[in-house]
Design a protein around this motif. Sequence first.
Motif, PDB file in Angstrom:
ATOM      1  N   TYR A   9       0.516  -0.992   0.118  1.00 39.45           N
ATOM      2  CA  TYR A   9      -0.288   0.288   0.191  1.00 39.45           C
ATOM      3  C   TYR A   9       0.587   0.963   0.102  1.00 39.45           C
ATOM      4  CZ  TYR A   9      -3.115   3.472   2.018  1.00 39.45           C
ATOM      5  OH  TYR A   9      -3.731   4.696   2.410  1.00 39.45           O
ATOM      6  N   SER A  10       0.802   2.080  -0.673  1.00 41.88           N
ATOM      7  CA  SER A  10       1.062   3.328  -1.193  1.00 41.88           C
ATOM      8  C   SER A  10       0.358   4.492  -1.082  1.00 41.88           C
ATOM      9  CB  SER A  10       2.346   3.107  -1.711  1.00 41.88           C
ATOM     10  OG  SER A  10       3.159   4.233  -2.195  1.00 41.88           O
ATOM     11  N   LYS A  11       0.533   5.965  -0.781  1.00 42.40           N
ATOM     12  CA  LYS A  11      -0.348   7.446  -1.885  1.00 42.40           C
ATOM     13  C   LYS A  11       0.307   7.052  -2.732  1.00 42.40           C
ATOM     14  CE  LYS A  11      -2.297  10.827   0.225  1.00 42.40           C
ATOM     15  NZ  LYS A  11      -2.484  11.864   1.559  1.00 42.40           N
ATOM     16  N   LYS A  12       2.064   6.992  -2.995  1.00 45.37           N
ATOM     17  CA  LYS A  12       2.198   7.591  -3.464  1.00 45.37           C
ATOM     18  C   LYS A  12       2.133   7.452  -5.226  1.00 45.37           C
ATOM     19  CE  LYS A  12       7.083   6.506  -1.629  1.00 45.37           C
ATOM     20  NZ  LYS A  12       7.857   5.952  -1.711  1.00 45.37           N
ATOM     21  N   ASN A  72      -8.739  11.766   1.770  1.00 43.79           N
ATOM     22  CA  ASN A  72      -8.858  11.220   2.740  1.00 43.79           C
ATOM     23  C   ASN A  72      -9.152   9.661   3.225  1.00 43.79           C
ATOM     24  OD1 ASN A  72      -6.764  13.193   3.030  1.00 43.79           O
ATOM     25  ND2 ASN A  72      -8.915  14.760   3.770  1.00 43.79           N
ATOM     26  N   GLN A  73     -10.304   9.559   2.961  1.00 42.19           N
ATOM     27  CA  GLN A  73     -11.338   8.742   3.139  1.00 42.19           C
ATOM     28  C   GLN A  73     -10.806   6.881   2.101  1.00 42.19           C
ATOM     29  OE1 GLN A  73     -14.778  10.010   1.776  1.00 42.19           O
ATOM     30  NE2 GLN A  73     -15.705   8.930   3.688  1.00 42.19           N
ATOM     31  N   LEU A  74      -9.950   7.281   1.341  1.00 41.75           N
ATOM     32  CA  LEU A  74      -9.560   6.293   0.549  1.00 41.75           C
ATOM     33  C   LEU A  74      -7.844   5.710   1.253  1.00 41.75           C
ATOM     34  CD1 LEU A  74     -11.279   6.439  -2.972  1.00 41.75           C
ATOM     35  CD2 LEU A  74     -11.270   5.029  -1.548  1.00 41.75           C
ATOM     36  N   PHE A  75      -7.028   7.322   1.582  1.00 39.10           N
ATOM     37  CA  PHE A  75      -5.257   7.439   1.347  1.00 39.10           C
ATOM     38  C   PHE A  75      -5.885   6.981   3.368  1.00 39.10           C
ATOM     39  CE2 PHE A  75      -5.845   7.005  -2.760  1.00 39.10           C
ATOM     40  CZ  PHE A  75      -5.259   6.030  -2.986  1.00 39.10           C
ATOM     41  N   PRO A  76      -6.167   7.061   4.293  1.00 36.57           N
ATOM     42  CA  PRO A  76      -6.376   6.944   5.792  1.00 36.57           C
ATOM     43  C   PRO A  76      -4.524   7.513   6.123  1.00 36.57           C
ATOM     44  CG  PRO A  76      -7.037   5.278   5.558  1.00 36.57           C
ATOM     45  CD  PRO A  76      -6.866   5.278   4.351  1.00 36.57           C
ATOM     46  N   LYS A  77      -4.344   8.247   6.936  1.00 34.60           N
ATOM     47  CA  LYS A  77      -3.214   8.133   7.409  1.00 34.60           C
ATOM     48  C   LYS A  77      -2.886   6.813   8.576  1.00 34.60           C
ATOM     49  CE  LYS A  77      -2.942  13.339   7.798  1.00 34.60           C
ATOM     50  NZ  LYS A  77      -2.476  14.696   8.469  1.00 34.60           N
ATOM     51  N   LYS A  78      -3.640   6.627   9.504  1.00 37.68           N
ATOM     52  CA  LYS A  78      -3.076   5.249   9.791  1.00 37.68           C
ATOM     53  C   LYS A  78      -4.911   3.767   9.202  1.00 37.68           C
ATOM     54  CE  LYS A  78      -1.811   6.883  14.566  1.00 37.68           C
ATOM     55  NZ  LYS A  78      -1.970   7.406  15.660  1.00 37.68           N
ATOM     56  N   GLY A  79      -3.894   3.112   9.910  1.00 31.71           N
ATOM     57  CA  GLY A  79      -5.322   1.647   9.124  1.00 31.71           C
ATOM     58  C   GLY A  79      -5.112   1.560   7.781  1.00 31.71           C
ATOM     59  N   LEU A  80      -5.966   0.528   7.348  1.00 34.02           N
ATOM     60  CA  LEU A  80      -6.263   0.445   5.940  1.00 34.02           C
ATOM     61  C   LEU A  80      -7.756   0.198   5.485  1.00 34.02           C
ATOM     62  CD1 LEU A  80      -4.656  -0.650   3.008  1.00 34.02           C
ATOM     63  CD2 LEU A  80      -5.226  -2.639   3.922  1.00 34.02           C
ATOM     64  N   VAL A  81      -8.387   0.757   4.337  1.00 32.96           N
ATOM     65  CA  VAL A  81      -9.314   0.716   4.325  1.00 32.96           C
ATOM     66  C   VAL A  81      -9.305  -0.387   3.510  1.00 32.96           C
ATOM     67  CG1 VAL A  81      -9.777   3.135   5.159  1.00 32.96           C
ATOM     68  CG2 VAL A  81      -9.336   3.013   3.039  1.00 32.96           C
ATOM     69  N   VAL A  82     -10.876  -0.774   3.465  1.00 34.33           N
ATOM     70  CA  VAL A  82     -11.309  -1.518   1.993  1.00 34.33           C
ATOM     71  C   VAL A  82     -12.833  -1.947   1.444  1.00 34.33           C
ATOM     72  CG1 VAL A  82     -11.819  -4.129   1.552  1.00 34.33           C
ATOM     73  CG2 VAL A  82      -9.748  -3.938   3.106  1.00 34.33           C
ATOM     74  N   PRO A  83     -12.984  -0.057   0.183  1.00 33.57           N
ATOM     75  CA  PRO A  83     -13.850  -0.107  -0.181  1.00 33.57           C
ATOM     76  C   PRO A  83     -14.940  -1.551  -1.025  1.00 33.57           C
ATOM     77  CG  PRO A  83     -12.064   0.740  -1.637  1.00 33.57           C
ATOM     78  CD  PRO A  83     -11.449   0.406  -0.646  1.00 33.57           C
TER      79      PRO A  83
END
Length: 101
Positions: A9-12, A72-83
């Motif tokens: 997982y990366s926000k780059k 911000n919803q898809l790439f939170p600073k903490k944790g991992l989300v699964v849409p």
Amino acid sequence: RPPSAFAGYSKKMSSSGKKSATGYPRQDQMSPNRQDQMSPITAIPTNGQSCIILREDGSFDTIGTLSDRIENQLFPKKGLVVPEQIFLGTKDRHFIRFRDG
């Protein structure tokens, strides 16, 4: 569909404007044998400025410019989300349902 699938997982953002929230490299960076292992696409919501490629395993790629709110919803600073489901509209309207509720 284990969270371990998101180990990379990366926000780059690449120079092409694509972001990825998967453990896989983008499809154009894969060898032909590896492309067969990607999870099938379930939806590609778009709002004219951006789109999100949502896959069966919950991984997703974004293309274009997302609003800060959606990002911000898809790439939170903490944790991992699964849409599970994503709808994009105009004027920053959107709906995102996550697997964990």
